[in-house]
Design a protein around this motif. Structure first.
Motif, PDB file in Angstrom:
ATOM      1  N   GLN A 116      21.204  29.585  89.409  1.00  0.00           N
ATOM      2  CA  GLN A 116      20.642  30.560  90.348  1.00  0.00           C
ATOM      3  C   GLN A 116      20.177  29.860  91.631  1.00  0.00           C
ATOM      4  O   GLN A 116      20.426  30.327  92.740  1.00  0.00           O
ATOM      5  CB  GLN A 116      19.462  31.286  89.674  1.00  0.00           C
ATOM      6  N   GLU A 117      19.528  28.701  91.482  1.00  0.00           N
ATOM      7  CA  GLU A 117      18.993  27.966  92.642  1.00  0.00           C
ATOM      8  C   GLU A 117      20.138  27.513  93.557  1.00  0.00           C
ATOM      9  O   GLU A 117      20.036  27.581  94.775  1.00  0.00           O
ATOM     10  CB  GLU A 117      18.188  26.732  92.192  1.00  0.00           C
ATOM     11  N   GLN A 118      21.228  27.045  92.945  1.00  0.00           N
ATOM     12  CA  GLN A 118      22.355  26.583  93.772  1.00  0.00           C
ATOM     13  C   GLN A 118      22.983  27.746  94.538  1.00  0.00           C
ATOM     14  O   GLN A 118      23.343  27.608  95.711  1.00  0.00           O
ATOM     15  CB  GLN A 118      23.407  25.906  92.886  1.00  0.00           C
ATOM     16  N   ALA A 119      23.095  28.895  93.884  1.00  0.00           N
ATOM     17  CA  ALA A 119      23.652  30.062  94.563  1.00  0.00           C
ATOM     18  C   ALA A 119      22.758  30.434  95.751  1.00  0.00           C
ATOM     19  O   ALA A 119      23.242  30.714  96.855  1.00  0.00           O
ATOM     20  CB  ALA A 119      23.770  31.229  93.590  1.00  0.00           C
ATOM     21  N   GLU A 120      21.449  30.371  95.530  1.00  0.00           N
ATOM     22  CA  GLU A 120      20.516  30.718  96.616  1.00  0.00           C
ATOM     23  C   GLU A 120      20.632  29.733  97.775  1.00  0.00           C
ATOM     24  O   GLU A 120      20.598  30.106  98.939  1.00  0.00           O
ATOM     25  CB  GLU A 120      19.076  30.753  96.082  1.00  0.00           C
ATOM     26  N   ARG A 121      20.801  28.478  97.437  1.00  0.00           N
ATOM     27  CA  ARG A 121      20.940  27.443  98.465  1.00  0.00           C
ATOM     28  C   ARG A 121      22.191  27.724  99.324  1.00  0.00           C
ATOM     29  O   ARG A 121      22.162  27.586 100.542  1.00  0.00           O
ATOM     30  CB  ARG A 121      21.030  26.087  97.741  1.00  0.00           C
ATOM     31  N   LEU A 122      23.261  28.127  98.679  1.00  0.00           N
ATOM     32  CA  LEU A 122      24.503  28.426  99.412  1.00  0.00           C
ATOM     33  C   LEU A 122      24.321  29.655 100.301  1.00  0.00           C
ATOM     34  O   LEU A 122      24.807  29.698 101.433  1.00  0.00           O
ATOM     35  CB  LEU A 122      25.668  28.653  98.434  1.00  0.00           C
ATOM     36  N   ASP A 152      29.693  32.104  80.267  1.00  0.00           N
ATOM     37  CA  ASP A 152      29.334  31.161  81.349  1.00  0.00           C
ATOM     38  C   ASP A 152      29.807  31.704  82.694  1.00  0.00           C
ATOM     39  O   ASP A 152      29.103  31.615  83.704  1.00  0.00           O
ATOM     40  CB  ASP A 152      30.014  29.793  81.136  1.00  0.00           C
ATOM     41  N   ARG A 153      31.010  32.251  82.694  1.00  0.00           N
ATOM     42  CA  ARG A 153      31.563  32.767  83.959  1.00  0.00           C
ATOM     43  C   ARG A 153      30.769  33.979  84.443  1.00  0.00           C
ATOM     44  O   ARG A 153      30.451  34.086  85.618  1.00  0.00           O
ATOM     45  CB  ARG A 153      33.028  33.166  83.773  1.00  0.00           C
ATOM     46  N   LEU A 154      30.467  34.873  83.501  1.00  0.00           N
ATOM     47  CA  LEU A 154      29.697  36.069  83.884  1.00  0.00           C
ATOM     48  C   LEU A 154      28.311  35.659  84.394  1.00  0.00           C
ATOM     49  O   LEU A 154      27.793  36.245  85.347  1.00  0.00           O
ATOM     50  CB  LEU A 154      29.587  37.029  82.695  1.00  0.00           C
ATOM     51  N   ASP A 155      27.729  34.617  83.788  1.00  0.00           N
ATOM     52  CA  ASP A 155      26.405  34.148  84.237  1.00  0.00           C
ATOM     53  C   ASP A 155      26.473  33.664  85.683  1.00  0.00           C
ATOM     54  O   ASP A 155      25.627  34.019  86.508  1.00  0.00           O
ATOM     55  CB  ASP A 155      25.903  33.012  83.336  1.00  0.00           C
ATOM     56  N   THR A 156      27.485  32.857  85.993  1.00  0.00           N
ATOM     57  CA  THR A 156      27.611  32.385  87.381  1.00  0.00           C
ATOM     58  C   THR A 156      27.791  33.564  88.326  1.00  0.00           C
ATOM     59  O   THR A 156      27.157  33.632  89.387  1.00  0.00           O
ATOM     60  CB  THR A 156      28.784  31.383  87.513  1.00  0.00           C
TER      61      THR A 156
END
Ligand code: SAM
Ligand code: DTB
Ligand code: SF4
Length: 298
Positions: A116-122, A152-156
């Protein structure tokens, strides 16, 4: 004929009928991937002849984006053969994303699984789209990939959607799946909390050394039918006629556009394999009387 007609009808209610969106791809980190995706030339599990390369410098990435813009692309998609990015790598990619954006291109990245943090950073850095494919149905998935799960894919995808990034998510046709698998994949995509804004439908690019090399090729009309199903169930999404156009004749591509595809990967190369040439595509779009969205074929 009915499904193609219905798809074209729906397409016209949601999009300018003859406009196509053009995305260019660049492999920013190539090969030596720890995942075992049975279709992929970049998996370290198979001997495919792909030469591994470290993450490209920001300058090299921006130069390639400038070139893509020059030949008419409006979106630049950066792909990395990672299972998941390390935070340090992500910061380097973010520098490139900022540079590509500054050229006036839309940006897309596909870097594997994200927290989640990496997605937010992007998102903070201004990324427009994140690509992460379901690839196939949940039922068929285990015959294609064992090193990560469908969940895993759905989570991302959830992480990416939760922070407001636009999602690019689709799959591959021609891996030995059944029509039910294709339908189930489309149904899963269409019933995500929000349907993906961009839906790439790839035809398997067969690569020597991968387990899926030598598969029977799918019937081209079944591929067209899958595009139509994506258009009908996701009326406001861009449906991209993606990898595999090299092996499609112009008539088949025209049928895919008729069935509601309104985006392509544009540029002589996909990630590691060849694509239809820029010259050929310009000519094809011109012959079909199609226009390029947000830009013009020069
Ligand atoms: N490593 C990251 C990941 O898999 O999430 C990002 C890059 S990966 C190459 C992106 C997508 O390209 C895959 O999910 C798959 O759908 C598609 N792809 C890879 N190899 C392909 C092939 N041989 N034919 C068609 N599509 C392919
Ligand atoms: C997608 O659905 N297809 C693209 C992009 N998203 C990253 C990748 C296609 C790769 C084809 C095989 C190769 O060139 O390595
Ligand atoms: Fe790695 Fe992505 Fe290829 Fe799978 S599809 S082997 S994760 S590069």
């Amino acid at each position: 004929m009915d499904i193609v007609h219905r798809a074209q009808e729906i397409h016209r209610n949601h999009f300018e009928p003859n406009a196509v969106q053009l995305s260019s791809l660049l492999s920013i980190k190539t090969g030596a991937c720890p995942e075992d995706c049975a279709y992929c030339p970049q998996s370290a599990h198979y001997k495919t002849g792909v030469v591994a390369e470290k993450l490209l410098s920001t300058d090299k990435i921006i130069d390639a984006a400038r070139e893509a813009k020059r030949y008419g692309a409006t979106r630049f998609c950066m792909g990395a053969a990672w299972r998941a990015p390390k935070d340090k790598d992500l910061e380097e990619v973010i520098e490139a994303i900022e540079g590509v954006k500054a050229l006036g291109l839309e940006t897309c990245a596909t870097l594997g699984m994200l927290t989640q943090e990496q997605a937010e950073r992007l998102k903070e850095a201004g990324l427009d789209y994140y690509n992460h494919n379901l690839d196939t149905s949940e039922a068929f998935y285990d015959s294609i990939i064992t090193t990560r799960t469908y969940q895993d894919r759905l989570d991302t995808l959830n992480h990416v959607q939760a922070c407001g990034l636009k999602v690019c998510c689709g799959g591959i046709i021609g891996m030995g799946e059944t029509r039910e698998d294709r339908a189930a994949m489309i149904a899963t995509l269409a019933t995500l909390p929000t349907p993906p804004q961009s839906v790439p439908i790839n035809m398997l690019v067969q690569t020597r050394g991968t387990p899926l090399d030598g598969m029977d090729k799918p019937d081209p009309f079944e591929f067209v039918r899958t595009i139509a199903a994506a258009r009908i169930t996701m009326p406001s999404s861009y449906v991209r006629l993606s990898a595999g156009r090299h092996d499609m004749n112009d008539e088949m591509q025209a049928l895919c556009f008729l069935a509601g595809a309104n985006s392509i990967f544009y540029g002589d190369k996909l990630l590691t394999t060849g694509n239809a040439s820029v010259e050929h595509d310009k000519n094809l779009l011109q012959r079909l009387g199609m226009t390029v969205e947000d830009s013009s074929v020069r």
